[in-house]
Every structure is written in structure tokens, then in C-alpha cells.
Motif scaffolding. Structure first.
Motif, PDB file in Angstrom:
ATOM      1  N   ILE A   1      -3.903  49.087  40.555  1.00 21.55           N
ATOM      2  CA  ILE A   1      -3.513  49.301  41.939  1.00 21.55           C
ATOM      3  C   ILE A   1      -2.221  50.102  41.945  1.00 21.55           C
ATOM      4  CG2 ILE A   1      -2.838  48.217  44.101  1.00 21.55           C
ATOM      5  CD1 ILE A   1      -4.520  45.805  43.276  1.00 21.55           C
ATOM      6  N   ILE A   2      -2.232  51.229  42.639  1.00 19.96           N
ATOM      7  CA  ILE A   2      -1.066  52.098  42.724  1.00 19.96           C
ATOM      8  C   ILE A   2      -0.660  52.216  44.184  1.00 19.96           C
ATOM      9  CG2 ILE A   2      -0.172  54.416  42.319  1.00 19.96           C
ATOM     10  CD1 ILE A   2      -2.301  54.681  40.099  1.00 19.96           C
ATOM     11  N   VAL A   3       0.592  51.874  44.486  1.00 19.18           N
ATOM     12  CA  VAL A   3       1.151  52.022  45.823  1.00 19.18           C
ATOM     13  C   VAL A   3       2.291  53.016  45.699  1.00 19.18           C
ATOM     14  CG1 VAL A   3       2.292  50.877  47.741  1.00 19.18           C
ATOM     15  CG2 VAL A   3       0.541  49.667  46.455  1.00 19.18           C
ATOM     16  N   SER A   4       2.178  54.142  46.417  1.00 22.10           N
ATOM     17  CA  SER A   4       3.197  55.181  46.298  1.00 22.10           C
ATOM     18  C   SER A   4       3.495  55.781  47.667  1.00 22.10           C
ATOM     19  CB  SER A   4       2.718  56.278  45.338  1.00 22.10           C
ATOM     20  OG  SER A   4       1.556  56.890  45.848  1.00 22.10           O
ATOM     21  N   GLY A   5       4.523  56.597  47.699  1.00 23.36           N
ATOM     22  CA  GLY A   5       4.903  57.282  48.918  1.00 23.36           C
ATOM     23  C   GLY A   5       4.978  58.773  48.686  1.00 23.36           C
ATOM     24  N   HIS A   6       4.492  59.534  49.619  1.00 25.58           N
ATOM     25  CA  HIS A   6       4.574  60.988  49.556  1.00 25.58           C
ATOM     26  C   HIS A   6       5.753  61.403  50.434  1.00 25.58           C
ATOM     27  CE1 HIS A   6       3.329  65.124  49.200  1.00 25.58           C
ATOM     28  NE2 HIS A   6       3.383  65.250  50.510  1.00 25.58           N
ATOM     29  N   GLN A   7       6.871  61.725  49.800  1.00 24.25           N
ATOM     30  CA  GLN A   7       8.130  62.048  50.466  1.00 24.25           C
ATOM     31  C   GLN A   7       8.614  60.901  51.348  1.00 24.25           C
ATOM     32  OE1 GLN A   7       7.567  65.830  52.387  1.00 24.25           O
ATOM     33  NE2 GLN A   7       7.650  66.932  50.451  1.00 24.25           N
ATOM     34  N   VAL A   8       8.266  59.666  50.964  1.00 25.78           N
ATOM     35  CA  VAL A   8       8.686  58.456  51.657  1.00 25.78           C
ATOM     36  C   VAL A   8       9.063  57.436  50.594  1.00 25.78           C
ATOM     37  CG1 VAL A   8       7.922  56.539  53.118  1.00 25.78           C
ATOM     38  CG2 VAL A   8       7.176  58.847  53.638  1.00 25.78           C
ATOM     39  N   ASP A   9      10.181  56.752  50.783  1.00 26.95           N
ATOM     40  CA  ASP A   9      10.573  55.685  49.875  1.00 26.95           C
ATOM     41  C   ASP A   9       9.886  54.398  50.332  1.00 26.95           C
ATOM     42  OD1 ASP A   9      11.859  54.239  47.887  1.00 26.95           O
ATOM     43  OD2 ASP A   9      13.585  53.816  49.176  1.00 26.95           O
ATOM     44  N   VAL A  10       9.011  53.873  49.492  1.00 26.63           N
ATOM     45  CA  VAL A  10       8.296  52.635  49.809  1.00 26.63           C
ATOM     46  C   VAL A  10       9.151  51.478  49.304  1.00 26.63           C
ATOM     47  CG1 VAL A  10       6.174  51.320  49.476  1.00 26.63           C
ATOM     48  CG2 VAL A  10       6.091  53.811  49.574  1.00 26.63           C
ATOM     49  N   GLY A  11       9.614  50.639  50.210  1.00 27.12           N
ATOM     50  CA  GLY A  11      10.466  49.513  49.834  1.00 27.12           C
ATOM     51  C   GLY A  11       9.685  48.423  49.123  1.00 27.12           C
ATOM     52  N   GLU A  12      10.422  47.512  48.517  1.00 24.30           N
ATOM     53  CA  GLU A  12       9.799  46.430  47.758  1.00 24.30           C
ATOM     54  C   GLU A  12       8.981  45.494  48.645  1.00 24.30           C
ATOM     55  OE1 GLU A  12       9.508  45.968  44.461  1.00 24.30           O
ATOM     56  OE2 GLU A  12      10.392  47.963  44.370  1.00 24.30           O
ATOM     57  N   THR A  13       9.450  45.249  49.863  1.00 25.96           N
ATOM     58  CA  THR A  13       8.717  44.361  50.767  1.00 25.96           C
ATOM     59  C   THR A  13       7.363  44.958  51.132  1.00 25.96           C
ATOM     60  OG1 THR A  13      10.811  43.599  51.686  1.00 25.96           O
ATOM     61  CG2 THR A  13       8.826  43.114  52.947  1.00 25.96           C
ATOM     62  N   LEU A  14       7.354  46.233  51.517  1.00 30.92           N
ATOM     63  CA  LEU A  14       6.101  46.902  51.881  1.00 30.92           C
ATOM     64  C   LEU A  14       5.187  47.021  50.662  1.00 30.92           C
ATOM     65  CD1 LEU A  14       4.374  48.334  53.980  1.00 30.92           C
ATOM     66  CD2 LEU A  14       5.616  50.438  53.457  1.00 30.92           C
ATOM     67  N   ARG A  15       5.755  47.344  49.511  1.00 29.43           N
ATOM     68  CA  ARG A  15       4.961  47.464  48.282  1.00 29.43           C
ATOM     69  C   ARG A  15       4.340  46.115  47.909  1.00 29.43           C
ATOM     70  NH1 ARG A  15       5.229  51.355  44.567  1.00 29.43           N
ATOM     71  NH2 ARG A  15       7.253  52.024  45.318  1.00 29.43           N
ATOM     72  N   GLY A  16       5.121  45.045  48.025  1.00 34.41           N
ATOM     73  CA  GLY A  16       4.607  43.712  47.715  1.00 34.41           C
ATOM     74  C   GLY A  16       3.495  43.296  48.658  1.00 34.41           C
ATOM     75  N   HIS A  17       3.677  43.566  49.961  1.00 34.81           N
ATOM     76  CA  HIS A  17       2.641  43.244  50.952  1.00 34.81           C
ATOM     77  C   HIS A  17       1.360  44.019  50.657  1.00 34.81           C
ATOM     78  CE1 HIS A  17       0.716  42.440  54.786  1.00 34.81           C
ATOM     79  NE2 HIS A  17       0.629  43.743  55.006  1.00 34.81           N
TER      80      HIS A  17
END
Length: 120
Positions: free
Chosen positions: A14-30
Motif C-alpha cells: 500500500i502506497i500513500v503519496s502526495g503529488h506536490q502535496v505534503d501528506v501528514g501522518e494523520t491523513l496517511r495513517g487514516h
């Protein structure tokens, strides 16, 4: 990101990434938690899942989820909203709907189907 092991010992990446957006730990964890649950629920797991957050031209967020569940099966969902978690939930619901329909299609295609025939 490393492959993660699910409860039934099937490898799922499972890969959670952002395209020119910083994905925070809370959003990534959810997102990881929800995607792991989705992978475990349908087909006993997925080979890989990619979730990408991006900015829209309207100042909101877009989310794209792509699930590869094997045998050339790819399911895509997109969501767009002013809040990133809402965009994620929209995309997740679209992918879940596709997976539900595919699973129902496979189940109802069998010659003897206790669910369809009302035996159970």
C-alpha cells in the motif's frame, strides 16, 4: 514504502503519496488503515494499492486510488473536495462499489449458488 503483511499472511503493498502535496501522518495513517481494511474485505487482499493526493485548480484536494487485485483486475476511484479526508472517502467509496459489484458478479456466475438459490 515497504510491503505490509495483513492478518492472513498475504503480502499487500500500500502506497500513500502526495503529488506536490505534503501528506501528514494523520491523513496517511487514516488512509493506510482504511485501505488495509478494504484489501482484507474483498478477495482476501490486493496485490498493491496506490493512493495519491493532489491539489485541484479550485484550491481543494483530489484523491486517486488504484487497486490491483491480480489477474489483470484494476479498480480506480477518484474524489475531489475542499478537505483531503473527504476526497479520500469519496474515492474509497467508488473503489469499494466496483469491488462489491465484481465480487457479486463472480459469486452469481457459478452454476450452483446457495446464496442466489435461497438454500441458506
Amino acid at each position: 514504502m515497504e510491503p505490509r503483511q495483513t492478518d492472513d499472511d498475504t503480502a499487500s503493498r500500500i502506497i500513500v503519496s502526495g503529488h506536490q502535496v505534503d501528506v501528514g501522518e494523520t491523513l496517511r495513517g487514516h488512509a493506510m488503515e482504511q485501505l488495509e481494511a478494504l484489501a482484507a474485505k474483498y478477495f482476501g487482499g490486493a496485490e498493491d494499492i496506490t493512493c495519491t493526493f493532489s491539489r485541484t485548480g479550485k484550491g481543494g484536494f483530489g484523491c486517486t486510488i488504484r487497486v490491483h487485485s491480480g489477474k489483470g483486475l484494476h479498480f480506480d476511484g477518484e474524489g475531489e473536495n475542499s478537505a483531503a479526508p473527504v476526497a479520500f472517502n469519496q474515492a474509497l467509496e467508488r473503489v469499494a462499489k466496483q469491488l462489491r459489484r465484481r465480487k457479486r458478479e463472480l459469486r452469481e456466475d457459478k452454476a450452483v449458488n446457495p446464496t442466489r438459490d435461497g438454500v441458506l
